[in-house]
Design a protein around this motif. Sequence first.
Motif, short mmCIF file in Angstrom:
data_model
loop_
_atom_site.label_atom_id
_atom_site.label_comp_id
_atom_site.label_asym_id
_atom_site.label_seq_id
_atom_site.Cartn_x
_atom_site.Cartn_y
_atom_site.Cartn_z
N VAL A 1 0.85 -1.20 0.00
CA VAL A 1 0.00 0.00 0.00
C VAL A 1 0.88 1.25 0.00
O VAL A 1 0.56 2.25 -0.65
CB VAL A 1 -0.99 -0.02 1.19
N SER A 2 2.01 1.20 0.68
CA SER A 2 2.94 2.33 0.69
C SER A 2 3.52 2.58 -0.70
O SER A 2 3.64 3.73 -1.15
CB SER A 2 4.06 2.07 1.70
N VAL A 3 3.86 1.51 -1.41
CA VAL A 3 4.34 1.65 -2.79
C VAL A 3 3.24 2.27 -3.65
O VAL A 3 3.49 3.17 -4.47
CB VAL A 3 4.79 0.29 -3.36
N ALA A 4 2.01 1.83 -3.46
CA ALA A 4 0.88 2.39 -4.23
C ALA A 4 0.71 3.88 -3.91
O ALA A 4 0.42 4.67 -4.82
CB ALA A 4 -0.39 1.62 -3.91
N ARG A 5 0.90 4.27 -2.67
CA ARG A 5 0.81 5.68 -2.28
C ARG A 5 1.86 6.50 -3.02
O ARG A 5 1.58 7.58 -3.56
CB ARG A 5 0.98 5.83 -0.77
N THR A 6 3.08 5.99 -3.10
CA THR A 6 4.15 6.67 -3.85
C THR A 6 3.76 6.81 -5.31
O THR A 6 3.96 7.87 -5.92
CB THR A 6 5.46 5.89 -3.69
N ARG A 7 3.21 5.76 -5.89
CA ARG A 7 2.77 5.81 -7.29
C ARG A 7 1.62 6.80 -7.47
O ARG A 7 1.52 7.45 -8.52
CB ARG A 7 2.37 4.41 -7.76
N PHE A 8 0.74 6.92 -6.49
CA PHE A 8 -0.37 7.87 -6.55
C PHE A 8 0.17 9.30 -6.64
O PHE A 8 -0.27 10.09 -7.48
CB PHE A 8 -1.26 7.71 -5.31
N PHE A 9 1.13 9.64 -5.79
CA PHE A 9 1.72 10.98 -5.84
C PHE A 9 2.40 11.22 -7.19
O PHE A 9 2.27 12.29 -7.77
CB PHE A 9 2.70 11.19 -4.69
N ALA A 10 3.10 10.22 -7.71
CA ALA A 10 3.77 10.35 -9.01
C ALA A 10 2.73 10.54 -10.13
O ALA A 10 2.94 11.34 -11.05
CB ALA A 10 4.64 9.12 -9.30
N VAL B 1 -7.52 -3.23 -1.56
CA VAL B 1 -6.59 -4.20 -2.16
C VAL B 1 -7.42 -5.41 -2.55
O VAL B 1 -8.17 -5.95 -1.72
CB VAL B 1 -5.47 -4.60 -1.18
N SER B 2 -7.30 -5.83 -3.80
CA SER B 2 -8.05 -6.99 -4.26
C SER B 2 -7.19 -7.85 -5.17
O SER B 2 -6.19 -7.38 -5.72
CB SER B 2 -9.33 -6.55 -4.99
N GLU B 3 -7.58 -9.11 -5.30
CA GLU B 3 -6.90 -10.00 -6.22
C GLU B 3 -7.36 -9.58 -7.62
O GLU B 3 -8.56 -9.45 -7.87
CB GLU B 3 -7.27 -11.45 -5.91
N SER B 4 -6.42 -9.33 -8.50
CA SER B 4 -6.71 -8.69 -9.78
C SER B 4 -7.66 -9.48 -10.68
O SER B 4 -8.55 -8.91 -11.29
CB SER B 4 -5.40 -8.42 -10.52
N LEU B 5 -7.49 -10.79 -10.78
CA LEU B 5 -8.30 -11.57 -11.72
C LEU B 5 -9.73 -11.79 -11.23
O LEU B 5 -10.68 -11.61 -11.97
CB LEU B 5 -7.63 -12.92 -12.00
N SER B 6 -9.88 -12.17 -9.97
CA SER B 6 -11.21 -12.49 -9.46
C SER B 6 -11.93 -11.28 -8.85
O SER B 6 -13.15 -11.30 -8.71
CB SER B 6 -11.11 -13.58 -8.39
N GLY B 7 -11.17 -10.27 -8.43
CA GLY B 7 -11.76 -9.12 -7.75
C GLY B 7 -11.98 -9.35 -6.26
O GLY B 7 -12.51 -8.49 -5.56
N ARG B 8 -11.58 -10.52 -5.74
CA ARG B 8 -11.75 -10.83 -4.32
C ARG B 8 -11.03 -9.79 -3.46
O ARG B 8 -9.86 -9.50 -3.66
CB ARG B 8 -11.18 -12.23 -4.02
N GLU B 9 -11.75 -9.18 -2.52
CA GLU B 9 -11.14 -8.18 -1.64
C GLU B 9 -10.18 -8.85 -0.67
O GLU B 9 -10.51 -9.85 -0.04
CB GLU B 9 -12.20 -7.43 -0.84
N VAL B 10 -8.99 -8.27 -0.57
CA VAL B 10 -7.99 -8.74 0.38
C VAL B 10 -7.96 -7.81 1.60
O VAL B 10 -7.85 -8.27 2.72
CB VAL B 10 -6.60 -8.81 -0.30
N ALA B 11 -8.11 -6.49 1.37
CA ALA B 11 -8.08 -5.55 2.48
C ALA B 11 -8.71 -4.22 2.07
O ALA B 11 -8.70 -3.84 0.90
CB ALA B 11 -6.65 -5.31 2.94
N LEU B 12 -9.25 -3.54 3.07
CA LEU B 12 -9.74 -2.17 2.93
C LEU B 12 -9.09 -1.35 4.03
O LEU B 12 -8.77 -1.87 5.10
CB LEU B 12 -11.26 -2.10 3.12
N GLY B 13 -8.90 -0.05 3.78
CA GLY B 13 -8.33 0.76 4.84
C GLY B 13 -8.14 2.20 4.44
O GLY B 13 -8.67 2.66 3.43
N LYS B 14 -7.38 2.89 5.28
CA LYS B 14 -7.09 4.29 5.03
C LYS B 14 -5.73 4.65 5.58
O LYS B 14 -5.23 4.03 6.53
CB LYS B 14 -8.14 5.19 5.63
N ILE B 15 -5.13 5.65 4.94
CA ILE B 15 -3.88 6.24 5.41
C ILE B 15 -4.16 7.71 5.66
O ILE B 15 -4.62 8.41 4.76
CB ILE B 15 -2.76 6.13 4.34
N GLY B 16 -3.92 8.19 6.86
CA GLY B 16 -4.06 9.61 7.17
C GLY B 16 -2.75 10.31 6.87
O GLY B 16 -1.70 9.93 7.41
#
Length: 142
Positions: free
Chosen positions: A40-49, A102-117
């Motif tokens: 999720v931290s890597v995704a946050r970095t990609r979001f800013f980019a 966060v979900s498994e890409s092919l099936s869409g199964r949710e792995v996690a939900l959350g938030k970063i403040g």
Amino acid sequence: MPRLQFQPAAHYAFATEMPIQPDQINEGGHLDNVQLLGLVSVARTRFFAWLGYSALDVAGHAFFVADQAVQYRSEGRPGELLRVELTPADLNPRGFDLMFRVSESLSGREVALGKIGLVCVDLTSRKPGTMPELFRQQLGAD
């Protein structure tokens, strides 16, 4: 003790995909909780980019993690490709929340939900500062 409960956002502004690597699997045979936070931290970095910034340089300001919460929904398994979706929420003059799914890409199964403040920090004073207006607008503020 009551458990954290998150609801998926109606829309996520940004998405990226990352595979689960063998060294991210714990002794239980699934994605380690600390490793999920790292993804999720890597995704946050990609979001800013994606917005044209670095989390450490948004017009002379940085955005530091103030808090983080996660609700695990299922196991991430070895070799799966994860989709991490992010969207800003609860904007205020000094920061915002970054909601994630966060979900498994092919099936869409949710792995996690959350938030970063995230809190805006003036890099000169190293104290909380006011979020740059252009960045605030890019996040969808009125």
